[in-house]
Design a protein around this motif. Structure first.
Motif, PDB file in Angstrom:
ATOM      1  N   VAL A  61       0.543  -1.066  -0.013  1.00  0.00           N
ATOM      2  CA  VAL A  61      -0.199   0.155   0.297  1.00  0.00           C
ATOM      3  C   VAL A  61       0.635   1.229  -0.057  1.00  0.00           C
ATOM      4  CG1 VAL A  61      -1.837   1.401   1.654  1.00  0.00           C
ATOM      5  CG2 VAL A  61      -2.015  -1.400   0.976  1.00  0.00           C
ATOM      6  N   THR A  62       0.751   2.202  -1.490  1.00  0.00           N
ATOM      7  CA  THR A  62       1.904   3.283  -1.023  1.00  0.00           C
ATOM      8  C   THR A  62       0.514   4.502  -1.129  1.00  0.00           C
ATOM      9  OG1 THR A  62       3.313   2.037  -2.860  1.00  0.00           O
ATOM     10  CG2 THR A  62       3.759   4.215  -2.017  1.00  0.00           C
ATOM     11  N   LEU A  63       1.155   5.552  -0.417  1.00  0.00           N
ATOM     12  CA  LEU A  63      -0.016   6.473  -0.104  1.00  0.00           C
ATOM     13  C   LEU A  63       1.206   7.418  -1.214  1.00  0.00           C
ATOM     14  CD1 LEU A  63      -0.042   7.159   3.375  1.00  0.00           C
ATOM     15  CD2 LEU A  63      -2.143   7.519   2.001  1.00  0.00           C
ATOM     16  N   LEU A  64      -0.203   8.487  -2.093  1.00  0.00           N
ATOM     17  CA  LEU A  64       0.572   9.434  -2.582  1.00  0.00           C
ATOM     18  C   LEU A  64      -0.545  11.111  -1.976  1.00  0.00           C
ATOM     19  CD1 LEU A  64       2.114  10.874  -5.180  1.00  0.00           C
ATOM     20  CD2 LEU A  64       0.137   9.659  -6.770  1.00  0.00           C
ATOM     21  N   THR A  65       0.312  11.742  -1.984  1.00  0.00           N
ATOM     22  CA  THR A  65      -0.555  13.151  -1.405  1.00  0.00           C
ATOM     23  C   THR A  65      -0.032  14.177  -1.974  1.00  0.00           C
ATOM     24  OG1 THR A  65      -1.448  14.727   0.108  1.00  0.00           O
ATOM     25  CG2 THR A  65       0.980  13.385   0.905  1.00  0.00           C
ATOM     26  N   MET A  66      -0.770  15.045  -2.741  1.00  0.00           N
ATOM     27  CA  MET A  66       0.200  16.693  -3.046  1.00  0.00           C
ATOM     28  C   MET A  66      -0.276  17.753  -2.155  1.00  0.00           C
ATOM     29  SD  MET A  66      -0.712  17.988  -6.686  1.00  0.00           S
ATOM     30  CE  MET A  66      -1.369  19.473  -6.260  1.00  0.00           C
ATOM     31  N   GLY A  67       0.607  18.734  -1.742  1.00  0.00           N
ATOM     32  CA  GLY A  67       0.264  19.545  -0.831  1.00  0.00           C
ATOM     33  C   GLY A  67       1.912  20.549   0.020  1.00  0.00           C
ATOM     34  N   PRO A  68       1.491  21.381   0.516  1.00  0.00           N
ATOM     35  CA  PRO A  68       2.637  22.000   1.050  1.00  0.00           C
ATOM     36  C   PRO A  68       3.625  20.211   2.457  1.00  0.00           C
ATOM     37  CG  PRO A  68       0.841  22.385   2.228  1.00  0.00           C
ATOM     38  CD  PRO A  68       0.756  21.376   1.505  1.00  0.00           C
ATOM     39  N   GLY A  69       4.988  21.582   2.588  1.00  0.00           N
ATOM     40  CA  GLY A  69       6.245  20.019   3.137  1.00  0.00           C
ATOM     41  C   GLY A  69       4.637  20.297   4.833  1.00  0.00           C
ATOM     42  N   ARG A  70       4.127  20.793   4.929  1.00  0.00           N
ATOM     43  CA  ARG A  70       3.394  19.944   6.282  1.00  0.00           C
ATOM     44  C   ARG A  70       3.095  18.826   5.784  1.00  0.00           C
ATOM     45  NH1 ARG A  70      -1.649  22.478   6.371  1.00  0.00           N
ATOM     46  NH2 ARG A  70      -0.817  24.709   5.749  1.00  0.00           N
ATOM     47  N   ALA A  71       2.165  18.463   4.600  1.00  0.00           N
ATOM     48  CA  ALA A  71       1.097  17.219   4.962  1.00  0.00           C
ATOM     49  C   ALA A  71       1.876  15.967   4.780  1.00  0.00           C
ATOM     50  CB  ALA A  71       0.703  17.708   3.190  1.00  0.00           C
ATOM     51  N   ALA A  72       3.380  15.744   5.007  1.00  0.00           N
ATOM     52  CA  ALA A  72       3.818  14.783   5.187  1.00  0.00           C
ATOM     53  C   ALA A  72       3.250  13.945   6.286  1.00  0.00           C
ATOM     54  CB  ALA A  72       5.033  14.517   5.338  1.00  0.00           C
ATOM     55  N   GLU A  73       2.484  14.882   6.602  1.00  0.00           N
ATOM     56  CA  GLU A  73       1.831  14.047   7.704  1.00  0.00           C
ATOM     57  C   GLU A  73       0.833  13.292   7.931  1.00  0.00           C
ATOM     58  OE1 GLU A  73       2.199  14.758  11.457  1.00  0.00           O
ATOM     59  OE2 GLU A  73       0.273  13.395  11.853  1.00  0.00           O
ATOM     60  N   ILE A  74       0.604  13.737   6.828  1.00  0.00           N
ATOM     61  CA  ILE A  74      -0.595  12.417   6.006  1.00  0.00           C
ATOM     62  C   ILE A  74       0.245  11.088   5.275  1.00  0.00           C
ATOM     63  CG2 ILE A  74      -1.546  11.923   3.150  1.00  0.00           C
ATOM     64  CD1 ILE A  74      -4.024  13.502   5.739  1.00  0.00           C
ATOM     65  N   ILE A  75       0.811  10.949   5.212  1.00  0.00           N
ATOM     66  CA  ILE A  75       2.281   9.846   4.605  1.00  0.00           C
ATOM     67  C   ILE A  75       2.353   9.148   6.438  1.00  0.00           C
ATOM     68  CG2 ILE A  75       4.036   9.065   3.819  1.00  0.00           C
ATOM     69  CD1 ILE A  75       2.296  10.309   1.598  1.00  0.00           C
ATOM     70  N   ARG A  76       3.369  10.654   6.966  1.00  0.00           N
ATOM     71  CA  ARG A  76       3.371   9.333   8.089  1.00  0.00           C
ATOM     72  C   ARG A  76       1.593   8.865   9.213  1.00  0.00           C
ATOM     73  NH1 ARG A  76       5.853  13.607   9.220  1.00  0.00           N
ATOM     74  NH2 ARG A  76       4.765  14.758   9.946  1.00  0.00           N
ATOM     75  N   GLU A  77       0.464   9.360   9.225  1.00  0.00           N
ATOM     76  CA  GLU A  77      -0.777   8.820   9.785  1.00  0.00           C
ATOM     77  C   GLU A  77      -1.236   7.362   8.715  1.00  0.00           C
ATOM     78  OE1 GLU A  77      -2.500   9.238  11.526  1.00  0.00           O
ATOM     79  OE2 GLU A  77      -1.503  11.287  12.628  1.00  0.00           O
ATOM     80  N   GLY A  78      -0.798   7.816   8.019  1.00  0.00           N
ATOM     81  CA  GLY A  78      -0.490   6.029   6.917  1.00  0.00           C
ATOM     82  C   GLY A  78       0.440   4.839   7.542  1.00  0.00           C
ATOM     83  N   LEU A  79       1.663   5.332   7.263  1.00  0.00           N
ATOM     84  CA  LEU A  79       2.618   4.712   7.773  1.00  0.00           C
ATOM     85  C   LEU A  79       2.048   3.667   8.912  1.00  0.00           C
ATOM     86  CD1 LEU A  79       5.472   6.395   6.485  1.00  0.00           C
ATOM     87  CD2 LEU A  79       4.684   4.618   5.995  1.00  0.00           C
ATOM     88  N   TYR A  80       1.542   4.553  10.140  1.00  0.00           N
ATOM     89  CA  TYR A  80       0.906   4.950  11.644  1.00  0.00           C
ATOM     90  C   TYR A  80      -0.352   3.934  11.470  1.00  0.00           C
ATOM     91  CZ  TYR A  80       2.846   8.772  13.393  1.00  0.00           C
ATOM     92  OH  TYR A  80       4.255   9.973  13.606  1.00  0.00           O
ATOM     93  N   ARG A  81      -1.039   3.102  10.275  1.00  0.00           N
ATOM     94  CA  ARG A  81      -1.677   2.464   9.983  1.00  0.00           C
ATOM     95  C   ARG A  81      -1.629   0.930   8.900  1.00  0.00           C
ATOM     96  NH1 ARG A  81      -4.007   7.143  10.887  1.00  0.00           N
ATOM     97  NH2 ARG A  81      -5.769   7.257  12.333  1.00  0.00           N
ATOM     98  N   GLY A  82      -0.224   0.993   8.439  1.00  0.00           N
ATOM     99  CA  GLY A  82       0.311   0.171   8.362  1.00  0.00           C
ATOM    100  C   GLY A  82      -0.019   0.408   6.997  1.00  0.00           C
ATOM    101  N   ALA A  83       0.261   1.386   6.389  1.00  0.00           N
ATOM    102  CA  ALA A  83       0.921   1.934   4.549  1.00  0.00           C
ATOM    103  C   ALA A  83       1.935   1.209   4.550  1.00  0.00           C
ATOM    104  CB  ALA A  83       0.596   3.036   3.886  1.00  0.00           C
ATOM    105  N   ASP A  84       2.898   0.915   3.376  1.00  0.00           N
ATOM    106  CA  ASP A  84       3.843   0.775   3.185  1.00  0.00           C
ATOM    107  C   ASP A  84       5.084   2.094   2.826  1.00  0.00           C
ATOM    108  OD1 ASP A  84       4.311  -2.476   3.442  1.00  0.00           O
ATOM    109  OD2 ASP A  84       2.464  -1.669   2.320  1.00  0.00           O
TER     110      ASP A  84
END
Lengths: 298, 339
Positions: A61-84
């Motif tokens: 499971v790979t997340l893709l998001t677009m946004g400013p630098g702080r949107a890395a939070e989205i990737i982190r939240e995904g990783l916390y739940r089991g994304a790769d």
């Protein structure tokens, strides 16, 4: 046999909890006063992806998001739940994008990610409520689509077919389509699982380059444990610019957006003459009698 | 060429209300622009269905009748619009902000690189000046919608790209027959010319559509509750009042999100739009998205313990009091005085 799944997710201002300070004195939206959250329906999409990962061992499971630098939070939240893993598409050239320019940018990034079987995203984001980006990404990649998905019922890897239940006006339908495919997931689908404590410990220091360059965001003067990022490459959240995804600047951001905002009007309701009453027996009865008398109620 | 097009949604062979509402609006826009109104019907067994749309002032009906076009799936319908629009070059295309319209519209707009605005609450014709580029435009479609969680109302234009596409929810526009004997041309297209066989890859294998359980949209009196009702039990009180008044119960998004009331009763931009003669708003603060769905009500009564609730500014009667106190009194005094 396994599935390669990409989840599209967006960081959005929490427009559902708009407080009194959400508007500035000039009548513009005060973004700073709105907390940034994981778009709710994107979490529903993530859950569907994580369930597929469980039922199809070896899937990613790979997340893709677009946004400013702080949107890395989205990737982190995904990783916390089991994304790769995940990618943050971030560049000033993406700013001001309407749905078409956004879907163009996402489509170029998906091409860069490479092979995939299923792309999932929320039906719509709460800041725009348009539900357009999912179908537009599908069109740009030449994929079929299933929107308003409530549940993925089955993925047959050999036949390369997916079966899903989706919401339609006044009912539900079950559809079957080929892989690769794009699905958007409705808010009525299963809610996303909570963060996993072990994964939080593992990934809590995962950051994108912009976050690492601005430790103040994390309340630190300098980046703590800089050596960690070399020892543990998974803590580096990959950022991509327009150049990285070989995007055409003309199709990105404002210049790639056919829709233009002509005017923005702050909400001022036109006051009309109104009667103000109290909740007293006398006032309520007088109102009911008046409405009965003029046949508003029968 | 350069006409106003409306994509008409079909349930079997019945044209959806939202499409007829858009034809009504489309006719007005076409008159203003001095062009024609055209309708698209795509489905199966459509002989005679054009009679449902012509009375709304449709000059040309494009019929696509072939097996596999009903029930709706994304790719065949998208290719019909994409390829037809390449030939016809419409200036405006309207469709319902329904599940179908919101599935189809973005796909078509992406293929044609035309702008699409979702969930418009008003459509107007006007001019636009792009000061930066030093260009001015006449007769653009103003696509007006609440944005950013309803804190602003934005007017969107698509200066350079055609068609200008917009979706509108059911009930937002009025439905009005122009002339029961309106004469328009009916064109039956050869579907295979527009839709490659490879488009039929997604199959609908099971489908359940239920008739709506209530008639919120057509109810003359609506009793609506907001987050201020506090609970599902609070809504029971509203159902009791509604039963007495022969009204229907509606809810704000906040109340639906909190689980006080079912989603199909949601009133507002992302729910049903209502035009009752009486609207009783109970514990509803009045977010713009909610207001958008009920502002055309005849008489508005707001029951709220916050005297500064935004909804009070559009209400004809404001009752400053708690819903727990006022609603039982309304029931009581209605019973007492109506007989």
């Amino acid at each position: 046999m396994s599935l390669r799944i990409i989840v599209l997710a967006k960081q959005v201002p929490d427009t559902r909890n708009v407080g009194k300070d959400a508007m500035t004195a000039e009548g513009t939206v005060n973004r700073a006063a709105l907390p940034a959250i994981f778009n709710p329906e994107d979490l529903n999409a993530l859950e569907q992806a994580l369930r597929l990962k469980e039922s199809h061992p070896g899937s990613t499971v790979t997340l893709l998001t677009m946004g400013p630098g702080r949107a890395a939070e989205i990737i982190r939240e995904g990783l916390y739940r089991g994304a790769d893993g995940g990618y943050l598409l971030t560049d000033r050239a993406f700013a001001g994008a309407d749905t078409l320019a956004t879907s163009y940018a996402l489509a170029t990034a998906i091409k860069k990610i490479g092979a995939y079987d299923i792309i999932l995203g929320g039906r719509q984001a709460i800041d725009g409520d348009t539900a357009q980006v999912g179908p537009q990404v599908a069109e740009k990649l030449g994929l079929p689509q299933i929107t308003y998905t409530e549940e993925i019922l089955k993925v047959d890897e050999e036949a390369r077919r997916i079966t899903a239940k989706r919401h339609i006006d006044g009912g539900v339908e079950t559809v079957e389509g080929p892989l690769p495919i794009l699905l958007t997931v409705n808010g009525s689908a299963a809610p996303c699982r909570p963060r996993n404590a072990k994964l939080v410990m593992k990934y809590k220091r995962a950051m994108g380059a912009q976050e690492k360059a601005a430790p103040a965001c994390h309340g630190e003067k300098t980046l703590a444990y800089p050596e960690l990022y070399e020892q543990r490459p998974y803590l580096n959240i990959q950022e991509w610019s327009v150049k990285d995804v070989e995007g055409d600047l003309q199709q990105c951001g404002l210049s790639g957006s056919p829709t233009k905002v002509k005017a923005v009007q702050n909400i001022v309701f036109q006051a009309k003459e109104s009667k103000t009453l109290t909740g007293s027996d006398q006032d309520v009865e007088a109102l009911i009698v008046e409405l009965l008398a003029n046949h508003t109620i029968g | 060429m350069n006409n106003v097009f409306v994509y008409c949604e079909l349930e079997g062979t019945k044209v959806a209300d939202v499409s007829l509402e858009l034809l009504t609006k489309g006719r007005k826009l076409a008159n203003q622009l001095n062009c024609q109104l055209e309708a698209i019907l795509a489905g199966e067994h459509l002989a005679g269905v054009e009679a449902q749309v012509l009375p709304y002032g449709v000059d040309r009906v494009h019929v696509f009748d072939a097996p596999g076009l009903f029930p709706y799936t994304s790719l065949p319908h998208a290719d019909i619009l994409i390829n037809l629009f390449k030939e016809e070059q419409p200036q405006i295309c309207l469709m319902g902000a329904t599940v179908i319209g919101r599935d189809l519209g973005p796909r078509v707009s992406s293929a044609l690189t035309s702008g699409l605005t979702a969930d418009c609450t008003a459509l107007e014709i006007g001019s636009h000046e792009d000061k930066k580029a030093g260009k001015s435009y006449e007769n653009l479609l103003y696509q007006i919608r609440p944005a950013f969680g309803g804190n602003i109302v934005a007017t969107i234009v698509n200066p350079e790209h055609r068609p200008q596409m917009a979706t509108v929810r059911e009930g937002v526009m009025k439905k009005e027959v122009l002339d029961p004997n309106y004469q328009g041309e009916v064109i039956c297209h050869e579907v295979a010319k527009y839709v490659p066989e490879t488009d039929f890859v997604v199959k609908v294998i099971d489908r359940h559509v239920e008739q709506a359980k209530h008639n919120l949209k057509g109810a003359p009196i609506v009793v609506a509750g907001g987050y201020g009702m506090g609970s599902k039990e609070g809504f029971d009180m509203l159902f009791e009042l509604a039963k007495e008044l022969h009204a229907e119960v509606g809810a704000s998004r906040a109340a639906v999100d909190a689980g006080f009331c079912e989603h199909d009763r949601q009133i507002g931009q992302t729910g049903v739009t209502v035009r009752p003669k009486l609207y009783i708003a109970c514990g509803i603060s009045g977010q713009i998205q909610h207001i958008a769905g009920m502002q055309d009500a005849g008489i508005i009564i707001s029951v709220n313990n916050d005297p500064n609730a935004p909804i009070n500014t559009i209400a004809d009667y404001v009752i400053n009091g708690s819903v727990e106190e006022v609603i039982p009194k309304m029931i009581k005094y209605y019973k007492k005085n109506s007989k």
